[in-house]
Enzyme design. Structure first.
Site, PDB file in Angstrom:
ATOM      1  N   TYR A 104     -52.791  -2.940  19.382  1.00 28.70           N
ATOM      2  CA  TYR A 104     -53.733  -3.022  18.268  1.00 28.70           C
ATOM      3  C   TYR A 104     -55.096  -3.559  18.708  1.00 28.70           C
ATOM      4  O   TYR A 104     -56.089  -3.390  18.015  1.00 28.70           O
ATOM      5  CB  TYR A 104     -53.168  -3.907  17.149  1.00 28.70           C
ATOM      6  N   LYS A 137     -39.338  -3.243  25.685  1.00 27.21           N
ATOM      7  CA  LYS A 137     -38.947  -1.884  26.120  1.00 27.21           C
ATOM      8  C   LYS A 137     -39.147  -1.861  27.637  1.00 27.21           C
ATOM      9  O   LYS A 137     -39.896  -1.029  28.173  1.00 27.21           O
ATOM     10  CB  LYS A 137     -39.836  -0.870  25.368  1.00 27.21           C
ATOM     11  N   ASP A 148     -35.503  -0.131  20.603  1.00 28.70           N
ATOM     12  CA  ASP A 148     -34.761   0.913  19.879  1.00 28.70           C
ATOM     13  C   ASP A 148     -33.376   0.404  19.505  1.00 28.70           C
ATOM     14  O   ASP A 148     -32.894   0.595  18.379  1.00 28.70           O
ATOM     15  CB  ASP A 148     -34.682   2.213  20.700  1.00 28.70           C
ATOM     16  N   ASP A 174     -44.447  -5.569  14.087  1.00 31.21           N
ATOM     17  CA  ASP A 174     -44.953  -4.959  12.856  1.00 31.21           C
ATOM     18  C   ASP A 174     -43.866  -4.059  12.254  1.00 31.21           C
ATOM     19  O   ASP A 174     -43.539  -4.125  11.058  1.00 31.21           O
ATOM     20  CB  ASP A 174     -46.204  -4.132  13.221  1.00 31.21           C
ATOM     21  N   ASP A 215     -41.029  -4.862   8.879  1.00 34.25           N
ATOM     22  CA  ASP A 215     -40.924  -4.016   7.680  1.00 34.25           C
ATOM     23  C   ASP A 215     -39.476  -3.552   7.502  1.00 34.25           C
ATOM     24  O   ASP A 215     -38.953  -3.499   6.392  1.00 34.25           O
ATOM     25  CB  ASP A 215     -41.832  -2.780   7.782  1.00 34.25           C
TER      26      ASP A 215
END
Ligand code: NAD
Length: 367
Positions: free
Chosen positions: A141, A191, A223, A247, A251
């Site tokens: 970001y 990851k 994942d 992020d 959610d």
């Protein structure tokens, strides 16, 4: 205690949920004998429309002069076509930077009264109590360079994921410290089978663990973590992860416990803490008085605990939320099978009333 707070209602449902959170904060201040000093400023789309800037200097100055900032949400379809730096979201990203808020705490807690709201069976979700610690100022970001270049039909886009050892070390220490106050289990999500950033992340987190022998550290690929969050949410205690993974996973955690509207967050690291619900400006329901204010109200509880070190007051707000849900009050996002929905204002009013009565009966009152 003096509580100097800047409120930034922002866009969409931001003003609706923030005004309820402020009512609760006012009730806490008067009930527990604190001196609340409130200042309201613009951010996001409202600031863009008024000043041509999603984060005006007056807003930054007010935030830096306060003890804590309470934000609603930013974002509006009216600015979707604007260049990145002239979108409402740019104001929030810059505010986080200005405040040095690198540590984003996102709790996701299961409420027994909301068993029917989770898409998961009760025996799977019951007891879920997760704290996601998300790195907030690095990664994709913020990484440079970033661009979209070339002519239409031949364009290419570039983003950069970048993390330094120091950035990973400081967020890891926050997560380990928080794990010590909970069930002492820390899962670092990355990851590292594919990304260099993640390999460095795993190496640094593993070395920080040596300073926290009382915390049980494990690692998981993002994942696999996403799948486990849906299959066995009660297995998680503290999750430490980088900006974008955090992020997305937070959610998802909102979906697991029932609604995004329930989730609160604290962004810490600098002198001034930033508190905001996890959800966005929800343009699809803005202006209708039906938004769930609990994420914003629970953000006030986080503010009372983390910035003002007032755990009794924080617990009172949290108890107000639990009691209101047990009493059957539901905003539209939480209703099932024809249950009656209350408005944003009714929901907030219930919690403010709980705080008023609780502060009075526990003899904490100012007068
Ligand atoms: P969103 O969180 O605004 O909404 C997602 C869905 O959840 C919508 O259906 C919405 O109605 C519902 N929802 C969200 N909050 C709710 C609440 N309190 N009560 C009831 N229902 C609620 O995400 P989005 O639709 O992806 O984004 C909308 C805008 O918000 C975009 O401009 C986006 O950039 C912005 N955004 C801002 C923030 C922030 O300010 N921190 C975070 C996420 C998205």
């Amino acid at each position: 205690m003096q509580l100097r707070v800047t409120s930034l209602p922002g866009d969409g449902i931001g003003p609706e949920v923030t005004s309820q959170a402020i009512c609760v904060l006012e009730e806490v201040a008067s009930g527990f004998g604190h001196d609340l000093e409130l200042d309201e400023k613009e951010i996001g789309g409202v600031a863009l429309a008024k000043y041509g800037n999603p984060l005006p200097d007056a807003t930054i100055q007010a935030c830096l002069a306060s003890h804590a900032v309470l934000l609603g949400a930013v974002g509006s379809p009216a600015f979707d076509q604007n260049p990145r730096e002239r979108r409402p979201e740019a104001g929030l990203l810059r505010l986080r930077q200005e405040l040095g808020a690198f540590a984003n705490l996102r709790p996701a807690v299961y409420y027994p009264a909301l068993a029917a709201c989770s898409p998961l069976r009760e025996e799977i979700v019951k007891g879920t109590d997760i704290l996601i610690v998300r790195e907030l100022l690095g990664g994709l970001y913020f990484g440079q360079p970033r661009s979209i270049e070339g002519n239409r039909g031949e364009r290419h886009a570039l983003n950069t994921m970048r993390y330094s050892e120091a950035e990973i070390d400081r967020i890891a220490r926050v997560a380990f410290q928080l794990a010590l106050t909970r069930r002492r289990r820390l899962l670092s999500v990355d990851k590292s089978n594919v990304l260099e950033c993640s390999r460095l992340w795993r190496e640094v987190v593993t070395s920080v663990a040596c300073d926290f022998p009382g915390v049980d550290l494990s690692h998981m690929y993002v994942d696999s973590a996403a799948m486990s969050l849906a299959l066995k949410p009660t297995d998680f205690d503290v999750i430490l992860t980088e900006n974008m993974f955090g992020d997305i996973l937070s959610d998802q955690a909102g979906g697991v416990v029932g609604s995004l509207g329930l989730l609160a967050s604290a962004s810490l690291g600098g002198a001034v803490g930033l508190y905001e619900p996890v959800h966005g400006s929800a343009p699809d329901i803005a202006g209708r008085g039906i938004a769930n204010p609990l994420g914003a109200i629970l953000s006030v509880a986080l503010m009372l605990r983390h910035t003002f070190n007032l755990p009794k007051e924080a617990e009172c707000v949290e108890a107000g939320v639990t009691s209101t849900l047990m009493g059957g009050f539901r905003t539209r996002d939480l209703t099932r099978n024809g249950e009656r929905a209350v408005t944003t204002e009714e929901m907030g009013g219930q919690i403010a009333e709980f705080v008023r009565l609780a502060a009075g009966t526990s003899g904490q009152g100012a007068s």
